[in-house]
Design an enzyme around this catalytic site. Structure first.
Site, PDB file in Angstrom:
ATOM      1  N   HIS A 195       0.785  -1.117   0.066  1.00  0.00           N
ATOM      2  CA  HIS A 195       0.040  -0.080  -0.264  1.00  0.00           C
ATOM      3  C   HIS A 195       0.747   1.290   0.159  1.00  0.00           C
ATOM      4  O   HIS A 195       2.096   1.227   0.389  1.00  0.00           O
ATOM      5  CB  HIS A 195      -1.032  -0.036   1.290  1.00  0.00           C
ATOM      6  CG  HIS A 195      -0.426  -0.032   2.554  1.00  0.00           C
ATOM      7  ND1 HIS A 195       0.131   1.380   3.052  1.00  0.00           N
ATOM      8  CD2 HIS A 195       0.125  -0.987   3.496  1.00  0.00           C
ATOM      9  CE1 HIS A 195       0.711   1.164   4.303  1.00  0.00           C
ATOM     10  NE2 HIS A 195       0.558  -0.633   4.469  1.00  0.00           N
ATOM     11  N   ASP A 229      -0.452   4.270   0.939  1.00  0.00           N
ATOM     12  CA  ASP A 229      -0.830   5.541   2.075  1.00  0.00           C
ATOM     13  C   ASP A 229      -0.053   5.270   3.248  1.00  0.00           C
ATOM     14  O   ASP A 229       0.409   4.111   3.447  1.00  0.00           O
ATOM     15  CB  ASP A 229      -2.328   5.365   2.278  1.00  0.00           C
ATOM     16  CG  ASP A 229      -2.614   3.854   2.838  1.00  0.00           C
ATOM     17  OD1 ASP A 229      -2.386   2.878   2.367  1.00  0.00           O
ATOM     18  OD2 ASP A 229      -3.477   3.808   3.827  1.00  0.00           O
ATOM     19  N   ASP A 279       6.571   1.277   6.761  1.00  0.00           N
ATOM     20  CA  ASP A 279       5.267   0.965   6.345  1.00  0.00           C
ATOM     21  C   ASP A 279       4.454   1.626   5.543  1.00  0.00           C
ATOM     22  O   ASP A 279       4.028   2.703   5.766  1.00  0.00           O
ATOM     23  CB  ASP A 279       4.517   0.905   7.860  1.00  0.00           C
ATOM     24  CG  ASP A 279       3.095   0.458   7.857  1.00  0.00           C
ATOM     25  OD1 ASP A 279       2.737  -0.251   7.016  1.00  0.00           O
ATOM     26  OD2 ASP A 279       2.230   0.622   8.771  1.00  0.00           O
ATOM     27  N   GLU A 308      -5.089   1.555   3.416  1.00  0.00           N
ATOM     28  CA  GLU A 308      -4.908   0.420   4.054  1.00  0.00           C
ATOM     29  C   GLU A 308      -4.905   0.700   5.560  1.00  0.00           C
ATOM     30  O   GLU A 308      -5.347   0.131   6.614  1.00  0.00           O
ATOM     31  CB  GLU A 308      -3.478  -0.246   3.849  1.00  0.00           C
ATOM     32  CG  GLU A 308      -3.416  -1.985   4.496  1.00  0.00           C
ATOM     33  CD  GLU A 308      -2.591  -1.624   5.822  1.00  0.00           C
ATOM     34  OE1 GLU A 308      -2.614  -2.941   6.371  1.00  0.00           O
ATOM     35  OE2 GLU A 308      -2.059  -0.661   6.164  1.00  0.00           O
ATOM     36  N   GLU A 309      -4.339   2.060   5.848  1.00  0.00           N
ATOM     37  CA  GLU A 309      -4.196   2.590   7.205  1.00  0.00           C
ATOM     38  C   GLU A 309      -5.376   3.191   7.684  1.00  0.00           C
ATOM     39  O   GLU A 309      -5.385   3.845   8.824  1.00  0.00           O
ATOM     40  CB  GLU A 309      -2.873   3.622   7.179  1.00  0.00           C
ATOM     41  CG  GLU A 309      -1.523   2.957   6.827  1.00  0.00           C
ATOM     42  CD  GLU A 309      -0.924   2.240   7.896  1.00  0.00           C
ATOM     43  OE1 GLU A 309      -1.893   1.667   8.519  1.00  0.00           O
ATOM     44  OE2 GLU A 309       0.157   1.688   7.674  1.00  0.00           O
ATOM     45  N   ASP A 324       2.036 -10.212   0.680  1.00  0.00           N
ATOM     46  CA  ASP A 324       1.787  -8.788   1.230  1.00  0.00           C
ATOM     47  C   ASP A 324       2.636  -8.590   2.235  1.00  0.00           C
ATOM     48  O   ASP A 324       3.647  -9.166   2.756  1.00  0.00           O
ATOM     49  CB  ASP A 324       0.272  -8.734   1.803  1.00  0.00           C
ATOM     50  CG  ASP A 324      -0.299  -7.395   2.125  1.00  0.00           C
ATOM     51  OD1 ASP A 324       0.308  -6.196   1.483  1.00  0.00           O
ATOM     52  OD2 ASP A 324      -1.132  -7.078   2.658  1.00  0.00           O
ATOM     53  N   HIS A 339       4.266   3.911  12.648  1.00  0.00           N
ATOM     54  CA  HIS A 339       3.215   4.869  13.120  1.00  0.00           C
ATOM     55  C   HIS A 339       3.459   5.764  14.210  1.00  0.00           C
ATOM     56  O   HIS A 339       2.402   6.088  14.955  1.00  0.00           O
ATOM     57  CB  HIS A 339       2.055   3.590  13.723  1.00  0.00           C
ATOM     58  CG  HIS A 339       1.253   2.912  12.458  1.00  0.00           C
ATOM     59  ND1 HIS A 339       0.005   2.421  12.602  1.00  0.00           N
ATOM     60  CD2 HIS A 339       1.729   2.291  11.470  1.00  0.00           C
ATOM     61  CE1 HIS A 339      -0.332   1.537  11.429  1.00  0.00           C
ATOM     62  NE2 HIS A 339       0.622   1.595  10.742  1.00  0.00           N
TER      63      HIS A 339
END
Length: 589
Positions: free
Chosen positions: A185, A187, A220, A254-255, A284, A557
């Protein structure tokens, strides 16, 4: 500057103010002391008892009840397979290896850094792509991807699903072969501006310190995405013409917790194109490699993940003036519900349904430093349940505890508007990650039992998962409903057969242990959820695996997210190999 102490403790009496009379008797003092203790026990006994955890009344606890037999969910032979370490295939080497030159490394890192510099932040309240300006960096990223990898874009069929989902299809010469799908992903979670001063390097700088790339998305999940494009480009430049169709699929949300505008649209689109079970394998983001898994090098791909459920707890009360409060305000009642959820947890469990047990069985078979207490319990407990081992693991750390049962996280609470006005409605958001043996239904049953008891004690009408509108609830209520999309625990990826041999054999060949030692590949459990949850209809062979060391990434994150450059090179090496080996694979599909 530290704040001045606001302690209200009384000063101790000065020793010098007391006269010592050697001849006086101590008996009056002892007698007075006994009286003081007795008075304390009489007046404060209940309070002292209540703060002593040893005196907690176990009858107040509401234990989880098994409302369904989890064994009925699984095939007996599957459970037997999952309770032992899978057979390790031979290393499977690709036709070519990309041996990076120093000049290539510099170019690769610069490209990776640039990807991190594009602030593709996704928010839970995003509007439509062409209306909400916060989506603009995503269009910038699409254009950057096109400019950076022109050969791949010229070769592939590029489709933008639901505007921002990216789908790149490299058609194979044999349409009878199921495609390989590689996911990532683009995002990232937002980096709040009020945290910028806490970052060592700005969150969208993509700063290269020679060892790490810093920034939001540096771990991420942009290294995996860029590595996929770099790998396919290098293969194409060297004359690679795929026999099997290769698909790169990139979601844009995804987030986000609730939106499913990225892979939520791409996966159904692909299912229409290729049909149910139409893909060979999906890879993934996820875990990676560990060089010291109880003394042996392991690869721990996520081959199962826990279920997911969000709920909103709403408490409605009459409100009123704060000068005439009830026994419990809406916030107080909400607090009772929160405490009930936290104080009456789901049971710790370790069963063959969890890939974590399989990884421990592999450690039992291959790791020299597995604790003896683990070895003993792996031998003496089972075959369907390992309760004592689960209990030991749950006490080791929070991350380990999360692997052995359904978790409850109270994340958001809102209520009240003014300090002299009682709240009329209080809302709380709670997240559950559902154990492999449990379900959405069993989780709801436990919540209902706890919440219904509290509603009765507070004379409130209870509505458990009835999806009623607020005006239907009346003025005094306790209501619980599901928010967004809930997920049952994921289907288990098989650890046998040709596709397993393809995956695990490639890992062994490309990422051997230190000094060429064999790397054991084992199923592992994922406590989180990724976009691959959209692909369960398309293949049973889903691997959540980055291909880098599990210690490559830091602070995902949060502040100072970064990822090791050497780890990024390892991802490239892994993707480069799996594309070739999947293309050459002629086994069962």
């Amino acid at each position: 500057m530290s704040e001045k102490s606001t302690s209200t403790s009384l000063p101790l009496p000065s020793i010098g103010s007391y006269k010592i009379h050697k001849k006086s008797s101590n008996k009056p003092k002892i007698f007075l002391g006994i009286l003081f203790i007795l008075a304390t026990l009489v007046n404060f006994g209940p309070s002292l008892k209540s703060i002593n955890p040893l005196n907690k009344n176990d009858n107040d606890l509401i234990s989880f009840e098994e409302t369904e037999n989890w064994l009925n969910k699984f095939d007996f032979e599957d459970l037997q397979d999952w309770s032992k370490c899978p057979k390790q295939p031979k290393p499977l080497f690709p036709n070519s290896t990309w041996n990076l030159t120093e000049e290539e490394k510099k170019k690769l890192v610069a490209t990776y850094s640039k990807a991190v510099q594009i602030p593709t932040q996704s928010f839970d309240d995003n509007g439509e792509p062409n209306e909400d300006p916060r989506w603009e960096p995503f269009f910038d990223f699409q254009n950057w991807l096109k400019d950076t990898f022109p050969l791949a874009h010229e070769t592939a069929k590029i489709e933008y699903i639901n505007t921002l989902g990216i789908l790149a299809t490299f058609e194979g010469s044999d349409p009878s072969l199921k495609p390989l799908l590689l996911m990532a992903h683009y995002d990232v979670v937002p980096a709040p501006k009020d945290t910028y001063d806490r970052w060592t390097h700005p969150p969208f700088s993509g700063y290269n310190d020679g060892t790490y790339i810093w920034g939001r998305g540096a771990g991420d999940d942009k290294p995996l995405l860029v590595a996929q494009w770099e790998s396919i480009t290098n293969l194409l430049e060297n004359g690679f013409k795929p026999r099997r169709t290769i698909i790169l699929s990139h979601g844009n949300d995804e987030e986000e917790v609730f939106a499913r505008r990225g892979q939520g649209h791409i996966a159904p689109f692909l299912e229409k194109r290729y049909g149910k079970d139409g893909l060979l394998m999906v890879i993934d983001e996820g875990s990676g490699t560990v060089d010291d898994f109880y003394g042996a090098p392991f690869a721990i791909p996520g081959m199962g993940e826990k279920g997911y459920m969000d709920i909103i707890i709403s408490v409605g009360t009459a409100g009123g003036h704060s000068s005439v409060p009830p026994k419990h305000s809406g916030i107080g009642i909400t607090s009772e519900v929160v405490l009930a959820l936290e104080n009456n947890p789901f049971p710790t469990k370790l069963t063959p349904a969890s890939p974590f047990l399989t990884s421990l069985q592999c450690a039992f078979a291959h790791s020299p430093d597995l604790p003896k207490k683990y070895s003993k319990l792996l031998s003496s407990e089972g075959p369907n349940s390992y309760p004592e081992l689960a209990n030991i693991i749950s006490q080791e750390s929070l991350s380990r505890k999360a692997l052995v049962g359904t978790t409850t996280a109270v994340d958001v609470i809102n209520g009240g508007s003014k300090v002299n006005s009682l709240p009329e409605q209080v809302n709380t958001l709670v997240n559950f990650r559902i154990d492999f043996t449990e379900s959405i239904n069993s989780t709801k049953n436990h919540i209902n039992k706890l919440a219904n008891k509290i509603a009765k004690e507070n004379n409130l009408n209870y509505f458990g998962f009835e999806n009623k509108e607020k005006e239907e609830l009346g003025g005094k209520y306790l209501s619980i409903d599901i928010m967004g999309l809930s997920l049952e625990p994921a289907p288990r990826t098989p650890a046998h057969g040709g596709v397993w041999d393809l995956f695990a054999g490639t890992v062994k060949a490309v990422i051997p242990g230190p000094n060429g030692e064999e790397r054991i590949v084992t199923p592992f459990a994922s406590t989180g959820n990724t976009d691959c949850k959209m692909y369960y209809n398309l293949t049973k062979n889903i691997y959540r695996f980055m291909g880098s060391s599990a210690s490559s990434g830091f602070a995902a994150h949060t502040v100072d997210e970064k990822f090791a450059i050497e780890g990024y090179f390892q991802i490239i090496k892994w993707v480069h190999a799996i594309i070739q080996n999947a293309d050459a694979y002629s086994g069962e599909e």
